[in-house]
Scaffold this active site. Structure first.
Site, PDB file in Angstrom:
ATOM      1  N   ARG A 113       0.801   8.334  -1.385  1.00 33.86           N
ATOM      2  CA  ARG A 113       1.829   8.727  -2.330  1.00 33.86           C
ATOM      3  C   ARG A 113       2.230   7.499  -3.166  1.00 33.86           C
ATOM      4  NH1 ARG A 113       4.060  13.024  -4.857  1.00 33.86           N
ATOM      5  NH2 ARG A 113       6.306  13.184  -4.637  1.00 33.86           N
ATOM      6  N   THR A 385      -0.837  19.237 -10.134  1.00 37.91           N
ATOM      7  CA  THR A 385      -1.336  18.686  -8.895  1.00 37.91           C
ATOM      8  C   THR A 385      -2.649  19.399  -8.627  1.00 37.91           C
ATOM      9  OG1 THR A 385       0.918  18.416  -8.197  1.00 37.91           O
ATOM     10  CG2 THR A 385      -0.701  18.527  -6.443  1.00 37.91           C
ATOM     11  N   THR A 403      -1.950  14.306  -6.975  1.00 36.67           N
ATOM     12  CA  THR A 403      -1.148  14.712  -8.123  1.00 36.67           C
ATOM     13  C   THR A 403      -0.827  13.587  -9.095  1.00 36.67           C
ATOM     14  OG1 THR A 403       0.902  15.863  -8.725  1.00 36.67           O
ATOM     15  CG2 THR A 403       1.071  14.292  -6.935  1.00 36.67           C
ATOM     16  N   ASN A 405       1.898  14.556 -10.799  1.00 40.69           N
ATOM     17  CA  ASN A 405       3.162  15.283 -10.874  1.00 40.69           C
ATOM     18  C   ASN A 405       3.078  16.336 -11.970  1.00 40.69           C
ATOM     19  OD1 ASN A 405       5.609  16.163 -10.061  1.00 40.69           O
ATOM     20  ND2 ASN A 405       6.795  14.681 -11.206  1.00 40.69           N
ATOM     21  N   ASP A 427      10.143  12.840  -8.921  1.00 39.44           N
ATOM     22  CA  ASP A 427      10.267  13.492  -7.609  1.00 39.44           C
ATOM     23  C   ASP A 427      11.350  12.842  -6.745  1.00 39.44           C
ATOM     24  OD1 ASP A 427       8.609  15.656  -7.790  1.00 39.44           O
ATOM     25  OD2 ASP A 427       6.896  14.736  -6.789  1.00 39.44           O
ATOM     26  N   GLY A 477       1.565  23.105  -7.274  1.00 36.97           N
ATOM     27  CA  GLY A 477       2.648  24.033  -7.625  1.00 36.97           C
ATOM     28  C   GLY A 477       4.044  23.496  -7.397  1.00 36.97           C
ATOM     29  N   GLY A 478       4.208  22.171  -7.293  1.00 40.50           N
ATOM     30  CA  GLY A 478       5.547  21.604  -7.128  1.00 40.50           C
ATOM     31  C   GLY A 478       6.220  22.172  -5.892  1.00 40.50           C
TER      32      GLY A 478
HETATM   33  O1  DON Z   1       4.553  15.907  -4.875  1.00 39.11           O
HETATM   34  C1  DON Z   1       5.082  16.898  -5.349  1.00 39.11           C
HETATM   35  O2  DON Z   1       5.716  17.697  -4.686  1.00 39.11           O
HETATM   36  C2  DON Z   1       4.917  17.197  -6.825  1.00 39.11           C
HETATM   37  N1  DON Z   1       4.729  15.984  -7.544  1.00 39.11           N
HETATM   38  C3  DON Z   1       3.765  18.136  -7.008  1.00 39.11           C
HETATM   39  C4  DON Z   1       3.581  18.576  -8.428  1.00 39.11           C
HETATM   40  C5  DON Z   1       2.728  19.762  -8.578  1.00 39.11           C
HETATM   41  O3  DON Z   1       2.315  20.357  -7.632  1.00 39.11           O
HETATM   42  C6  DON Z   1       2.488  20.235  -9.946  1.00 39.11           C
HETATM   43  N2  DON Z   1       1.513  21.284  -9.957  1.00 39.11           N
HETATM   44  N3  DON Z   1       1.467  22.294 -10.445  1.00 39.11           N
END
Ligand code: DON
Length: 573
Positions: A113, A385, A403, A405, A427, A477-478
């Protein structure tokens, strides 16, 4: 505008042996043809399979295993290929998590990360009146955390069999010789044009005079240069030397704060995975700084006491129960989760049976819950991501979510180095009560501290059935990531679906705040009406996630599925 077939002449440049003496597998007439390829949504393979967001990346991973590599080799080569063919999310300038189970049962959790630069400050995204300036945490140079992906690839290498020089060669070829883009990619690049122009002062490969069209070829010479420096000098080819210089110079052009020392000091970390049983299955997922493993453990354990299978798929009864589990888990996320090296995360309590059955004590079937009454539990102790799944011939399971982000991250391409930087700083909780781009809230646990890793929702997940390797799965998908994985697992385990349906059936999402349920457009209208009648606020939204999964069937075959929601594609043999 030229069509892909008019590039045939150009293909003659594809040498069969590269400068490093490595046979090239990418080119016209080679195992992987970047000018002519197809999307494969679902297939069963005898030995090994990859499912990822791009057909060429999956093909690269499968081919590497065919040439003697294992699932770790494939994961490295696939990520590198994605950094070229899927610039919106595949990356060198971002970060991720790799979760693996070797055949002998050893579990590996690699955290790469991004981290806050040394010059980061808790209130760096607040103006003089204390108001959050989220444009700065979401776009441009100041939005980037120190990239972790390349450290992650090299931390994976000891588990792999082939040389890094070989694993990176397909990505170099794809960047140098180009690849043909799809309709979806053309639309995506066109829609990002303005912000790429805004946040870059040097020319970038993703912007050209005319609009992109399906069938155009994307060449990335500068990225090829960066990849070659990594091929020659290893991790130092990214975190040191010319590439580090280009990153720091790019920072200086845009008032960013990532320094030479930040790059030099960055390391990937081993993390103990979260694991637990659910209805005869053993689920393994990622621990903090990802919230994913804790969230799916909480949600599955909260519903385990209820006969969900008998309620039926996406009936009012099953959806309501799952929404209420989601609400409670996400309330805990906002309060209790952050980088464990900086914040004491009460992991054992959060996923304990005693705590979770208490959390569901106020659950009332037939009545909508409310996020003003459901808060985080009290604990008595101090859109981009990408996911890829791999299973090799030995039965090693690998799940990687990585990702930038947001789509195309900070929209800043490192001048001369050809790769995008993340906007992962968003984040963090930039201010208590101020939602990030996924609407997630946080407080002290996820406040900015130099060197700290921002809380993630990424949920690379493995499942054992009857103690044997069974499934590898994950998604972008955040904040919807944990709910997507949760729902795919419930679909498989409680509703006995096959993997295709488990992944592709409509999804819904609740994340505590805002107090609403968002649903995909193909969600059952009847169930929607019933939930609304109970008092739930329901909102339509864009597709949720792009889940990639592979499972081992009872006959030993690898059943690979790529989400219908994108160009995602499987490969194997
Ligand atoms: O690490 C995370 O939770 C976010 N940065 C993920 C972002 C993400 O999945 C965007 N995708 N659609």
């Amino acid at each position: 505008m030229k069509k892909w077939w008019s590039y045939t002449g150009l293909l003659l440049i594809s040498a069969s042996v590269t400068a490093q003496g490595i046979p090239s597998i990418v080119g016209k007439g080679k195992a992987i043809d970047p000018y002519n390829y197809a999307i494969v949504k679902k297939a069963s393979y005898q030995k090994a399979a990859v499912s990822s967001a791009h057909p060429l990346a999956s093909q690269v991973g499968a081919m590497i295993m065919k040439q003697g590599g294992n699932a770790f080799d494939a994961a490295i080569a696939t990520q590198l290929a994605l950094a070229v063919v899927y610039p919106a999310a595949g990356n060198l300038g971002g970060g991720g998590f790799l979760l693996a189970r070797k055949k002998d049962g050893e579990l590996i959790g690699l955290d790469y990360r991004e981290a806050a630069p040394a010059a980061a400050q808790r209130d760096m995204y607040l103006d003089e009146n204390g108001n959050a300036k989220i444009s700065l945490s979401q776009n441009g140079h100041l939005a980037s955390g120190i990239p972790g992906t390349v450290a992650g690839l090299f931390a994976t290498l000891p588990y792999a069999k082939l040389s890094f020089a070989k694993l990176i060669q397909p990505a170099i070829d794809l960047a140098e010789k180009g690849f043909v883009i799809s309709e979806r990619e053309a639309v995506s690049l066109n829609s990002t044009r303005e912000s790429l122009l805004k946040y870059n002062t040097k020319p970038v490969a993703f912007v050209k005079t005319e609009k992109w069209k399906a069938g155009d070829t994307l060449f990335q010479k500068e990225l090829a240069g960066t990849l070659k420096r990594m091929q020659k000098n290893g991790a130092q080819g990214f975190y040191g030397g010319e590439t580090a210089k280009l990153i720091v110079e790019e920072m200086q052009r845009g008032k960013g704060i990532i320094s030479y020392d930040d790059l030099k000091n960055y390391t990937a970390k081993l993390r103990e995975p979260i694991h637990f049983d659910y209805r005869g299955h053993h689920i393994i997922s990622f621990s903090p700084p990802s919230s994913g493993g804790i969230l799916i453990a909480q949600m599955l354990k909260m519903i385990e006491k209820f006969p969900v299978g008998s309620y039926g798929f996406q009936t009012q009864k099953s959806v309501q129960l799952m929404i209420e589990a989601e609400r409670r888990a996400y309330a805990d996320r906002a309060e209790h989760l952050g980088d464990p090296d900086f914040w004491k995360v009460p992991v054992d309590t959060l996923i304990s049976e005693a705590y979770l059955s208490k959390r569901m004590q106020d659950y009332q079937p037939e009545k909508a819950g409310s996020s003003s009454t459901v808060k985080a539990g009290l604990i008595q102790q101090s859109e981009e991501t990408t996911h890829l799944s791999v299973i090799d011939a030995q039965g090693t399971l690998v799940a990687v979510t990585t990702t930038l982000n947001g789509g195309y991250g900070s929209r800043t391409v490192v001048g001369g180095a050809g790769f995008l930087l993340n906007n992962e700083m968003d984040d963090f909780s930039v201010k208590p009560g101020v939602p990030n781009m996924y609407g997630a809230l946080g407080g002290e646990a996820n406040a900015i501290v130099p060197g700290k890793r921002m809380l993630s929702s990424m949920t690379p997940t493995l499942v054992l059935k009857n103690k044997k390797p069974y499934l590898t799965i994950g998604t972008p998908g955040g904040t919807t990531i944990p709910t997507s994985v949760f729902q795919a697992l419930v679909n498989l385990i409680d509703f006995n679906m096959d993997l295709d349906n488990a992944i592709n059936k409509p999804k819904f999402h609740h994340q505590w705040l805002p107090d609403e349920v968002t649903i995909e457009r193909d969600f059952l209208p009847e169930t929607r009406k019933q939930l609304e009648a109970m008092g739930y606020r329901i909102k339509d939204r864009s597709p949720i996630g792009r889940t990639e999964g592979i499972r081992i069937l009872s006959n030993g075959k690898r059943e690979a599925v790529a989400d219908k929601r994108g160009d995602d594609s499987v490969a194997g043999f």
